[in-house]
Design a protein around this motif. Structure first.
Motif, short mmCIF file in Angstrom:
data_model
loop_
_atom_site.label_atom_id
_atom_site.label_comp_id
_atom_site.label_asym_id
_atom_site.label_seq_id
_atom_site.Cartn_x
_atom_site.Cartn_y
_atom_site.Cartn_z
N GLN A 175 52.09 77.10 7.59
CA GLN A 175 50.75 76.64 7.26
C GLN A 175 50.00 77.70 6.44
OE1 GLN A 175 50.07 73.49 7.89
NE2 GLN A 175 52.05 73.34 8.92
N PHE A 176 48.98 77.28 5.73
CA PHE A 176 48.24 78.20 4.86
C PHE A 176 47.56 79.33 5.63
CE2 PHE A 176 44.97 75.16 5.99
CZ PHE A 176 43.82 75.92 6.10
N TRP A 177 47.30 79.14 6.94
CA TRP A 177 46.67 80.19 7.74
C TRP A 177 47.67 81.20 8.27
CZ3 TRP A 177 46.42 75.00 9.18
CH2 TRP A 177 47.24 74.62 10.23
N GLY A 178 48.96 80.94 8.03
CA GLY A 178 49.97 81.95 8.31
C GLY A 178 50.96 81.65 9.41
N SER A 179 50.67 80.70 10.27
CA SER A 179 51.62 80.40 11.34
C SER A 179 52.45 79.17 11.00
CB SER A 179 50.90 80.20 12.68
OG SER A 179 50.23 78.95 12.70
N MET A 180 53.52 78.99 11.75
CA MET A 180 54.29 77.76 11.69
C MET A 180 53.59 76.79 12.64
SD MET A 180 56.91 78.33 9.68
CE MET A 180 58.08 77.04 10.08
N SER A 181 53.49 75.52 12.25
CA SER A 181 52.78 74.56 13.07
C SER A 181 53.22 73.15 12.72
CB SER A 181 51.27 74.70 12.85
OG SER A 181 50.55 73.80 13.65
N GLY A 182 53.16 72.26 13.71
CA GLY A 182 53.44 70.85 13.49
C GLY A 182 52.80 70.01 14.58
N MET A 183 52.65 68.71 14.31
CA MET A 183 52.07 67.78 15.27
C MET A 183 53.03 66.63 15.51
SD MET A 183 48.14 67.60 13.90
CE MET A 183 47.70 66.36 15.08
N VAL A 184 53.12 66.20 16.77
CA VAL A 184 54.02 65.12 17.13
C VAL A 184 53.41 64.31 18.27
CG1 VAL A 184 55.31 66.59 18.75
CG2 VAL A 184 56.44 64.63 17.74
N VAL A 185 53.70 63.02 18.25
CA VAL A 185 53.40 62.16 19.40
C VAL A 185 54.73 61.92 20.09
CG1 VAL A 185 52.52 59.93 20.18
CG2 VAL A 185 51.46 61.06 18.21
N ASP A 186 54.83 62.33 21.36
CA ASP A 186 56.11 62.17 22.08
C ASP A 186 56.34 60.69 22.42
OD1 ASP A 186 54.98 61.49 24.63
OD2 ASP A 186 54.81 63.58 25.18
N PRO A 187 57.50 60.35 22.95
CA PRO A 187 57.81 58.95 23.24
C PRO A 187 56.87 58.29 24.26
CG PRO A 187 59.80 60.27 23.36
CD PRO A 187 58.65 61.22 23.21
N PHE A 188 56.05 59.07 24.95
CA PHE A 188 55.14 58.56 25.97
C PHE A 188 53.70 58.46 25.47
CE2 PHE A 188 58.66 60.92 27.73
CZ PHE A 188 59.29 59.92 28.46
N GLY A 189 53.50 58.76 24.17
CA GLY A 189 52.17 58.64 23.58
C GLY A 189 51.31 59.88 23.69
N ILE A 190 51.84 60.99 24.16
CA ILE A 190 51.09 62.25 24.26
C ILE A 190 51.17 62.97 22.93
CG2 ILE A 190 50.88 64.48 25.45
CD1 ILE A 190 50.28 62.20 27.34
N ARG A 191 50.01 63.40 22.42
CA ARG A 191 49.96 64.15 21.16
C ARG A 191 50.09 65.65 21.45
NH1 ARG A 191 46.11 61.90 16.78
NH2 ARG A 191 45.62 64.10 16.69
N TRP A 192 50.99 66.30 20.71
CA TRP A 192 51.25 67.73 20.87
C TRP A 192 51.08 68.43 19.53
CZ3 TRP A 192 52.97 69.87 25.52
CH2 TRP A 192 53.37 68.96 26.50
N GLN A 193 50.58 69.66 19.59
CA GLN A 193 50.63 70.58 18.46
C GLN A 193 51.49 71.74 18.92
OE1 GLN A 193 47.07 71.59 16.31
NE2 GLN A 193 46.00 69.82 17.14
N ILE A 194 52.49 72.07 18.13
CA ILE A 194 53.38 73.19 18.42
C ILE A 194 53.19 74.20 17.32
CG2 ILE A 194 55.77 73.91 18.80
CD1 ILE A 194 54.67 71.95 20.93
#
Length: 134
Positions: free
Chosen positions: A111-130
């Protein structure tokens, strides 16, 4: 000092917790069903095998979980669970594990702020940012 524990209500908490334990290299450390309650009644018989309370340890964090027995589970977009890892390999593995059967909202990338990052919705509908630490 207080501790903050995400509490996830589920249609099948044990199954969902097993998914997280595998995806995030963790373990279920406690599971109590409604059958274990000291007071039982006719309603309890109907939900005796449902999870009353579960403690899950993943990525060094504790999560609480329970089967939703009084109302259907409804997910929204007002809250994401975020896990930040020291190392990119750990973060990538967690992202890929949660994405298995889910939906990637933002690919795991630099990401432009310097870290690795991603967003996912798991199979149960929970939103995660890693993410990785800066």
């Amino acid at each position: 000092m207080a501790k903050l524990y995400p509490y996830i209500y589920s249609d099948d908490a044990k199954y969902q917790a097993e998914f997280y334990a595998k995806a995030l290299d963790g373990e279920i450390i406690m599971l109590k069903t409604f059958a274990e309650l000291p007071q039982q009644n006719a309603k309890m018989e109907l939900i005796k095998d449902k999870v009353m309370h579960l403690r899950l340890k993943v990525a060094g964090q504790i999560f609480f979980m329970s089967d939703s027995v009084n109302e259907p589970v409804r997910r929204g977009n007002g809250l994401d669970l975020t896990l930040e890892f020291e190392r990119e390999e750990e973060a990538r593995k967690a992202f890929e594990g949660l994405a298995d059967g889910g939906t990637v909202l933002m690919p795991f990338a630099k990401q432009f702020w310097g870290s690795m990052s991603g967003m996912v919705v798991d199979p149960f509908g929970i939103r995660w940012q890693i993410a990785t630490e800066l």
